[in-house]
Design a protein around this motif. Structure first.
Motif, PDB file in Angstrom:
ATOM      1  N   THR A 184       0.857  -1.621  -0.056  1.00  0.00           N
ATOM      2  CA  THR A 184      -0.196  -0.142  -0.310  1.00  0.00           C
ATOM      3  C   THR A 184       0.967   1.129   0.268  1.00  0.00           C
ATOM      4  N   ARG A 185       2.242   1.184   1.172  1.00  0.00           N
ATOM      5  CA  ARG A 185       3.195   2.006   0.769  1.00  0.00           C
ATOM      6  C   ARG A 185       3.063   2.980  -0.825  1.00  0.00           C
ATOM      7  N   ASP A 186       3.740   2.200  -2.175  1.00  0.00           N
ATOM      8  CA  ASP A 186       4.128   1.409  -2.760  1.00  0.00           C
ATOM      9  C   ASP A 186       3.449   2.911  -3.391  1.00  0.00           C
ATOM     10  N   PRO A 235      -6.411  29.169  -8.473  1.00  0.00           N
ATOM     11  CA  PRO A 235      -6.561  28.694  -9.805  1.00  0.00           C
ATOM     12  C   PRO A 235      -5.139  27.296  -9.793  1.00  0.00           C
ATOM     13  N   LEU A 236      -5.628  26.968 -11.327  1.00  0.00           N
ATOM     14  CA  LEU A 236      -5.266  25.419 -11.219  1.00  0.00           C
ATOM     15  C   LEU A 236      -3.676  25.440 -11.470  1.00  0.00           C
ATOM     16  N   SER A 237      -3.096  26.611 -12.417  1.00  0.00           N
ATOM     17  CA  SER A 237      -2.022  26.807 -12.725  1.00  0.00           C
ATOM     18  C   SER A 237      -1.606  26.793 -11.115  1.00  0.00           C
ATOM     19  N   HIS A 238      -1.624  27.360 -10.085  1.00  0.00           N
ATOM     20  CA  HIS A 238      -1.198  26.894  -8.686  1.00  0.00           C
ATOM     21  C   HIS A 238      -0.653  25.862  -7.939  1.00  0.00           C
ATOM     22  N   ILE A 239      -1.730  24.861  -8.493  1.00  0.00           N
ATOM     23  CA  ILE A 239      -1.652  23.550  -7.487  1.00  0.00           C
ATOM     24  C   ILE A 239      -0.654  22.854  -7.967  1.00  0.00           C
ATOM     25  N   PRO A 240       0.906  22.449  -7.336  1.00  0.00           N
ATOM     26  CA  PRO A 240       1.892  21.445  -7.644  1.00  0.00           C
ATOM     27  C   PRO A 240       1.830  20.343  -8.351  1.00  0.00           C
ATOM     28  N   ALA A 241       2.531  20.552  -9.217  1.00  0.00           N
ATOM     29  CA  ALA A 241       2.723  19.328 -10.905  1.00  0.00           C
ATOM     30  C   ALA A 241       2.892  18.410  -9.282  1.00  0.00           C
ATOM     31  N   GLY A 242       3.099  16.755  -9.406  1.00  0.00           N
ATOM     32  CA  GLY A 242       3.339  15.470  -9.522  1.00  0.00           C
ATOM     33  C   GLY A 242       4.761  15.752  -9.248  1.00  0.00           C
ATOM     34  N   PRO A 243       4.864  14.562  -9.036  1.00  0.00           N
ATOM     35  CA  PRO A 243       6.892  13.291  -9.859  1.00  0.00           C
ATOM     36  C   PRO A 243       6.590  13.134 -11.429  1.00  0.00           C
ATOM     37  N   ARG A 244       7.504  13.166 -11.474  1.00  0.00           N
ATOM     38  CA  ARG A 244       7.735  12.296 -13.043  1.00  0.00           C
ATOM     39  C   ARG A 244       8.590  11.084 -12.803  1.00  0.00           C
ATOM     40  N   GLY A 245       8.228   9.868 -13.721  1.00  0.00           N
ATOM     41  CA  GLY A 245       9.194   8.793 -14.071  1.00  0.00           C
ATOM     42  C   GLY A 245       7.987   7.627 -13.651  1.00  0.00           C
ATOM     43  N   ALA A 246       8.608   6.373 -14.118  1.00  0.00           N
ATOM     44  CA  ALA A 246       8.189   5.217 -13.641  1.00  0.00           C
ATOM     45  C   ALA A 246       7.958   5.123 -12.902  1.00  0.00           C
ATOM     46  N   GLY A 247       6.548   4.670 -12.305  1.00  0.00           N
ATOM     47  CA  GLY A 247       6.249   3.875 -10.824  1.00  0.00           C
ATOM     48  C   GLY A 247       6.021   5.464  -9.953  1.00  0.00           C
ATOM     49  N   ALA A 248       6.789   6.679 -10.377  1.00  0.00           N
ATOM     50  CA  ALA A 248       6.395   7.910  -9.468  1.00  0.00           C
ATOM     51  C   ALA A 248       4.817   7.380  -8.941  1.00  0.00           C
ATOM     52  N   VAL A 249       4.370   8.459  -7.825  1.00  0.00           N
ATOM     53  CA  VAL A 249       2.531   8.600  -8.205  1.00  0.00           C
ATOM     54  C   VAL A 249       2.536  10.221  -7.662  1.00  0.00           C
ATOM     55  N   ASP A 250       1.396  10.203  -8.509  1.00  0.00           N
ATOM     56  CA  ASP A 250       0.992  11.762  -8.479  1.00  0.00           C
ATOM     57  C   ASP A 250       0.657  11.877  -7.012  1.00  0.00           C
ATOM     58  N   PRO A 251       0.922  13.419  -6.565  1.00  0.00           N
ATOM     59  CA  PRO A 251      -0.446  13.824  -5.417  1.00  0.00           C
ATOM     60  C   PRO A 251      -2.089  13.864  -5.356  1.00  0.00           C
ATOM     61  N   ILE A 252      -2.730  13.788  -4.943  1.00  0.00           N
ATOM     62  CA  ILE A 252      -4.492  13.738  -4.831  1.00  0.00           C
ATOM     63  C   ILE A 252      -4.603  15.108  -4.521  1.00  0.00           C
ATOM     64  N   VAL A 253      -4.981  16.096  -5.324  1.00  0.00           N
ATOM     65  CA  VAL A 253      -5.845  17.217  -5.812  1.00  0.00           C
ATOM     66  C   VAL A 253      -7.142  16.890  -4.814  1.00  0.00           C
ATOM     67  N   LEU A 254      -7.157  17.468  -3.538  1.00  0.00           N
ATOM     68  CA  LEU A 254      -8.376  17.597  -2.537  1.00  0.00           C
ATOM     69  C   LEU A 254      -8.830  19.308  -2.551  1.00  0.00           C
ATOM     70  N   VAL A 255      -9.951  19.716  -2.869  1.00  0.00           N
ATOM     71  CA  VAL A 255     -10.843  21.071  -2.251  1.00  0.00           C
ATOM     72  C   VAL A 255     -12.020  21.082  -1.404  1.00  0.00           C
ATOM     73  N   GLY A 256     -10.768  21.643   0.118  1.00  0.00           N
ATOM     74  CA  GLY A 256     -11.873  22.175   1.181  1.00  0.00           C
ATOM     75  C   GLY A 256     -11.461  22.800   1.733  1.00  0.00           C
ATOM     76  N   ASP A 257     -11.554  22.621   3.285  1.00  0.00           N
ATOM     77  CA  ASP A 257     -10.866  23.519   4.269  1.00  0.00           C
ATOM     78  C   ASP A 257     -10.492  22.545   5.485  1.00  0.00           C
ATOM     79  N   THR A 299      -2.775   3.858 -10.341  1.00  0.00           N
ATOM     80  CA  THR A 299      -2.355   3.955  -9.569  1.00  0.00           C
ATOM     81  C   THR A 299      -1.935   2.054  -8.998  1.00  0.00           C
ATOM     82  N   VAL A 300      -2.593   1.954  -8.670  1.00  0.00           N
ATOM     83  CA  VAL A 300      -2.850   0.045  -8.069  1.00  0.00           C
ATOM     84  C   VAL A 300      -2.899  -0.615  -9.534  1.00  0.00           C
ATOM     85  N   ALA A 301      -3.328  -0.239 -10.938  1.00  0.00           N
ATOM     86  CA  ALA A 301      -3.352  -1.502 -11.664  1.00  0.00           C
ATOM     87  C   ALA A 301      -1.782  -1.442 -12.104  1.00  0.00           C
ATOM     88  N   ALA A 302      -1.179  -0.199 -12.684  1.00  0.00           N
ATOM     89  CA  ALA A 302      -0.294   0.442 -13.124  1.00  0.00           C
ATOM     90  C   ALA A 302       1.017  -0.870 -12.274  1.00  0.00           C
TER      91      ALA A 302
END
Length: 377
Positions: free
Chosen positions: A249-251, A264-286, A365-368
């Protein structure tokens, strides 16, 4: 456990449903057509009544198969596994139970009691055979003895889906400590058994200069297809377990980025790139609000970067499916997490403990990750 088969439900003795599958009459017809002429040859005076005797033999054979499957069910239940049902079908029968709950020793016990039951039945009737009246009773008794003996011996051949395959699986599992390897070995052995059935009924007669009947060849082909399908299912299950053993699960756990609705969407940080990299999950809220109130931000893949500065996160946010938050005392096993995702029909799951949100997991991500480790769709 899979869904109930089509056919007739015969009852629920000792709490286990018994089904007569819609395919079973085909087996009955084959047996009557195949054995009728043989009985007529052995007892000519029966005439057409030989087919009635063949039908009686089919009933005795069905009872033998039923006893075989009941033995599996009783042993599985005694070992702590839930038994779903017993099915009598085209190829005899099978018992559905929670095999993954068993240890190697318990799995071997559940497998071996079926053939042992047929062996005991054959021995008992063999003992009483001398006192059976001549003619039809003796003929049925000896047919019962030989059919049970053959069922017992055939089922002990080491290859899935036969009971001998389950024994081989349990042995490899016990010696190596790897259930996936046990399934792979017994599955491939089962495929060889399927090919062996074809060779025995087709190639062996041809090698002896005898042309096998199309009737027998057709039935042998059906048995071989059934064996190959069962063996292939074991191979797929083995690959499934092997992939899950290599991914944790940690993988696949992604960090969670919580942004305000007007970000703005342009201010949301991009995730890491490369094989096996896990992009962050972006949530909207307080951050001070319950996680149940957060929305999932999913910007379209074809969004023009020049427009991203003017599109707020709330414009591409949606409420996740109910059950998308998994409350757990600790980081769950990947198999348990995937089971929760399937049950909730959630493409994204938030993992939360008493200490807070640990992160999120996306089904893609799990499937990949599993595909990278050999799990085929």
């Amino acid at each position: 456990m899979s869904g109930a088969p089509s056919g007739v439900r015969l009852g629920t003795p000792f709490g286990v449903p018994i089904h007569l599958a819609a395919s079973w009459p085909l087996f009955a017809v084959f047996a009557i057509v195949y054995f009728g002429p043989q009985i007529q040859h052995a007892v000519p005076e029966l005439g057409a009544g030989a087919y009635v005797v063949a039908a009686a033999y089919v009933v005795l054979l069905a009872l033998s198969v039923f006893a075989h499957e009941v033995a599996h069910a009783v042993a599985a239940r005694a070992s702590g596994a839930r038994v779903g049902r017993i099915v009598l079908d085209l190829f005899g029968g099978h018992t559905v139970y929670e095999a993954d709950r068993l240890t190697p020793g318990q799995s071997a016990l559940v497998a071996v009691v079926g053939p042992l039951t047929n062996g005991v039945l054959a021995a008992l009737v063999w003992v009483v055979a001398p006192v059976l009246p001549d003619g039809v009773p003796w003929l049925l008794g000896m047919a019962f003895v030989w059919s049970n003996a053959i069922v017992a011996i055939f089922n002990l051949i080491p290859g899935h889906p036969l009971d001998g395959g389950h024994l081989l699986d349990a042995l490899v599992w016990r010696v190596t400590g790897r259930r996936d390897l046990g399934l792979l070995v017994s599955g491939w052995a089962g495929r060889l058994v399927a090919l062996g059935v074809v060779a025995w009924f087709a190639l062996r007669p041809l090698a002896a200069g005898v042309v096998p009947s199309l009737f027998v060849l057709g039935w042998a082909g059906l048995i071989a297809v059934m064996l190959w399908a069962g063996a292939s299912q074991a191979v797929r299950h083995g690959r499934h377990l092997r992939a899950y053993a290599r991914v944790t699960t940690r993988d696949v756990l992604a960090p969670v980025v919580l942004v305000a609705a007007d970000t703005p969407l342009s201010h949301i940080p991009a995730g890491p790139r490369g094989a096996g990299a896990v992009d962050p999950i972006v949530l909207v809220g307080d951050a001070d609000a319950p996680a149940e109130s957060w929305l999932l931000c999913e910007p379209p893949a074809d969004l023009d970067p020049r427009e991203a500065a003017s599109v707020p996160a709330s414009a591409v946010a949606a409420r996740p499916r109910p059950g998308w938050i998994l409350d757990t005392p600790h980081l769950p096993d990947l198999a348990d997490l995937v089971d929760h995702m399937h049950a909730a029909s959630a493409a994204v799951v938030l993992v939360r403990t008493s200490d807070g949100v640990l992160g999120g997991v996306e089904a893609s991500t799990v499937a990949a990750a599993l595909r990278r480790h050999g799990l085929r769709p």
